[in-house]
Design a protein around this motif. Sequence first.
Motif, mmCIF file in Angstrom:
data_model
loop_
_atom_site.group_PDB
_atom_site.id
_atom_site.type_symbol
_atom_site.label_atom_id
_atom_site.label_comp_id
_atom_site.label_asym_id
_atom_site.label_seq_id
_atom_site.Cartn_x
_atom_site.Cartn_y
_atom_site.Cartn_z
ATOM 1 N N LYS A 126 77.513 121.202 65.490
ATOM 2 C CA LYS A 126 78.627 121.292 65.985
ATOM 3 C C LYS A 126 78.865 122.719 66.121
ATOM 4 C CE LYS A 126 79.497 116.991 67.250
ATOM 5 N NZ LYS A 126 79.304 116.584 68.577
ATOM 6 N N LEU A 127 79.096 123.437 64.839
ATOM 7 C CA LEU A 127 79.505 124.772 64.951
ATOM 8 C C LEU A 127 78.512 125.707 65.773
ATOM 9 C CD1 LEU A 127 81.504 126.835 63.782
ATOM 10 C CD2 LEU A 127 79.854 127.035 61.607
ATOM 11 N N GLN A 128 77.335 125.488 65.389
ATOM 12 C CA GLN A 128 76.555 126.292 66.166
ATOM 13 C C GLN A 128 76.575 126.152 67.709
ATOM 14 O OE1 GLN A 128 72.797 124.810 64.608
ATOM 15 N NE2 GLN A 128 72.501 126.458 63.137
ATOM 16 N N GLN A 129 76.823 125.064 68.114
ATOM 17 C CA GLN A 129 76.996 124.800 69.454
ATOM 18 C C GLN A 129 78.112 125.433 70.032
ATOM 19 O OE1 GLN A 129 77.236 120.583 70.547
ATOM 20 N NE2 GLN A 129 75.146 120.161 69.544
ATOM 21 N N SER A 130 79.282 125.725 69.268
ATOM 22 C CA SER A 130 80.530 126.171 69.599
ATOM 23 C C SER A 130 80.375 127.738 69.611
ATOM 24 C CB SER A 130 81.593 125.873 68.512
ATOM 25 O OG SER A 130 82.842 126.737 68.694
ATOM 26 N N LEU A 131 79.726 128.183 68.651
ATOM 27 C CA LEU A 131 79.161 129.526 68.676
ATOM 28 C C LEU A 131 78.325 130.064 69.740
ATOM 29 C CD1 LEU A 131 78.696 130.124 64.792
ATOM 30 C CD2 LEU A 131 80.676 130.927 66.024
ATOM 31 N N VAL A 132 77.621 129.279 69.850
ATOM 32 C CA VAL A 132 76.512 129.522 71.301
ATOM 33 C C VAL A 132 77.476 129.565 72.556
ATOM 34 C CG1 VAL A 132 74.761 128.760 72.630
ATOM 35 C CG2 VAL A 132 74.463 128.808 70.100
ATOM 36 N N ARG A 133 78.395 128.478 72.638
ATOM 37 C CA ARG A 133 79.004 128.584 73.811
ATOM 38 C C ARG A 133 79.858 129.702 74.135
ATOM 39 N NH1 ARG A 133 79.860 123.343 73.100
ATOM 40 N NH2 ARG A 133 81.839 123.751 71.601
ATOM 41 N N ASP A 134 80.698 130.303 72.920
ATOM 42 C CA ASP A 134 81.307 131.575 73.033
ATOM 43 C C ASP A 134 80.625 132.617 73.121
ATOM 44 O OD1 ASP A 134 83.629 130.010 72.167
ATOM 45 O OD2 ASP A 134 83.741 130.536 70.339
ATOM 46 N N PHE A 135 79.369 132.836 72.814
ATOM 47 C CA PHE A 135 78.234 133.727 72.871
ATOM 48 C C PHE A 135 77.949 133.904 74.401
ATOM 49 C CE2 PHE A 135 74.115 135.713 72.748
ATOM 50 C CZ PHE A 135 74.387 136.937 72.547
ATOM 51 N N ILE A 136 77.534 132.625 74.889
ATOM 52 C CA ILE A 136 77.206 132.409 76.355
ATOM 53 C C ILE A 136 78.371 132.861 77.347
ATOM 54 C CG2 ILE A 136 76.846 131.016 78.088
ATOM 55 C CD1 ILE A 136 74.796 129.630 76.134
ATOM 56 N N ALA A 137 79.584 132.561 77.016
ATOM 57 C CA ALA A 137 80.748 132.988 77.940
ATOM 58 C C ALA A 137 80.827 134.642 77.865
ATOM 59 C CB ALA A 137 82.009 132.289 77.366
ATOM 60 N N LYS A 138 80.503 134.997 76.503
ATOM 61 C CA LYS A 138 81.070 136.429 76.371
ATOM 62 C C LYS A 138 80.087 137.582 76.751
ATOM 63 C CE LYS A 138 84.358 135.591 72.584
ATOM 64 N NZ LYS A 138 84.451 135.611 71.191
ATOM 65 N N ALA A 159 66.445 135.385 75.893
ATOM 66 C CA ALA A 159 65.705 135.035 74.691
ATOM 67 C C ALA A 159 64.171 134.862 75.164
ATOM 68 C CB ALA A 159 66.140 133.598 73.975
ATOM 69 N N LEU A 160 63.636 134.346 76.261
ATOM 70 C CA LEU A 160 62.209 134.213 76.313
ATOM 71 C C LEU A 160 61.557 135.536 76.650
ATOM 72 C CD1 LEU A 160 62.217 131.335 78.934
ATOM 73 C CD2 LEU A 160 61.603 131.093 76.392
ATOM 74 N N LYS A 161 62.408 136.605 77.037
ATOM 75 C CA LYS A 161 61.809 137.954 77.260
ATOM 76 C C LYS A 161 61.078 138.729 76.083
ATOM 77 C CE LYS A 161 64.149 139.057 81.458
ATOM 78 N NZ LYS A 161 65.092 139.987 82.169
ATOM 79 N N GLY A 162 61.645 138.366 75.031
ATOM 80 C CA GLY A 162 60.970 139.015 73.852
ATOM 81 C C GLY A 162 61.251 138.387 72.302
ATOM 82 N N HIS A 163 61.606 137.266 72.436
ATOM 83 C CA HIS A 163 62.009 136.784 71.225
ATOM 84 C C HIS A 163 61.372 135.316 70.890
ATOM 85 C CE1 HIS A 163 64.962 139.401 70.752
ATOM 86 N NE2 HIS A 163 65.508 139.370 71.991
ATOM 87 N N VAL A 164 60.473 135.000 71.980
ATOM 88 C CA VAL A 164 59.529 133.894 71.559
ATOM 89 C C VAL A 164 58.208 133.873 71.800
ATOM 90 C CG1 VAL A 164 59.199 131.427 72.879
ATOM 91 C CG2 VAL A 164 61.616 132.512 72.859
ATOM 92 N N ASN A 165 57.648 133.490 70.575
ATOM 93 C CA ASN A 165 56.134 133.643 70.520
ATOM 94 C C ASN A 165 55.195 132.638 71.465
ATOM 95 O OD1 ASN A 165 55.611 131.251 68.965
ATOM 96 N ND2 ASN A 165 55.937 132.257 67.022
#
Length: 130
Positions: free
Chosen positions: A81-93, A106-112
């Motif tokens: 729940k906390l992670q979802q809330s933080l991700v929501r805020d991050f996406i918005a900002k 994320a896919l451009k350089g952070h996923v193998n």
Amino acid sequence: MKPTSPPAARPTAAELDLLQVLWRLGAADAKAVHEALLPERPDASYATVLRQLQVMHGKGLLSRDESQRPQLYAPLHAQDKLQQSLVRDFIAKAFAGSGKALVLAALKGHVNAKERAEIRQLLAKNGDEA
């Protein structure tokens, strides 16, 4: 009973470190949290950890069981729940509210390659359910 809504106060990076420890351990006293944190942050002192736990309790991030000594601290909010809330805020900002923009960044350089294959399987599975 644990609150289901995310906290009003957002955790700092140091507070997230302590939350990660508590999510892993469950309710724990300051000494146990300090010992579990040392491999990741060897510079952390017991006094600093205790003070941070007290501050987090004051901010509504942790509960504190004062019926016993030493006092036990536990996260008030579930990790997901906390992670979802933080991700929501991050996406918005950071991504003008676009989850797609976040995923593409994320896919451009952070996923193998292995993670890409797992993502493809997950997308295929979710596509079948839709």
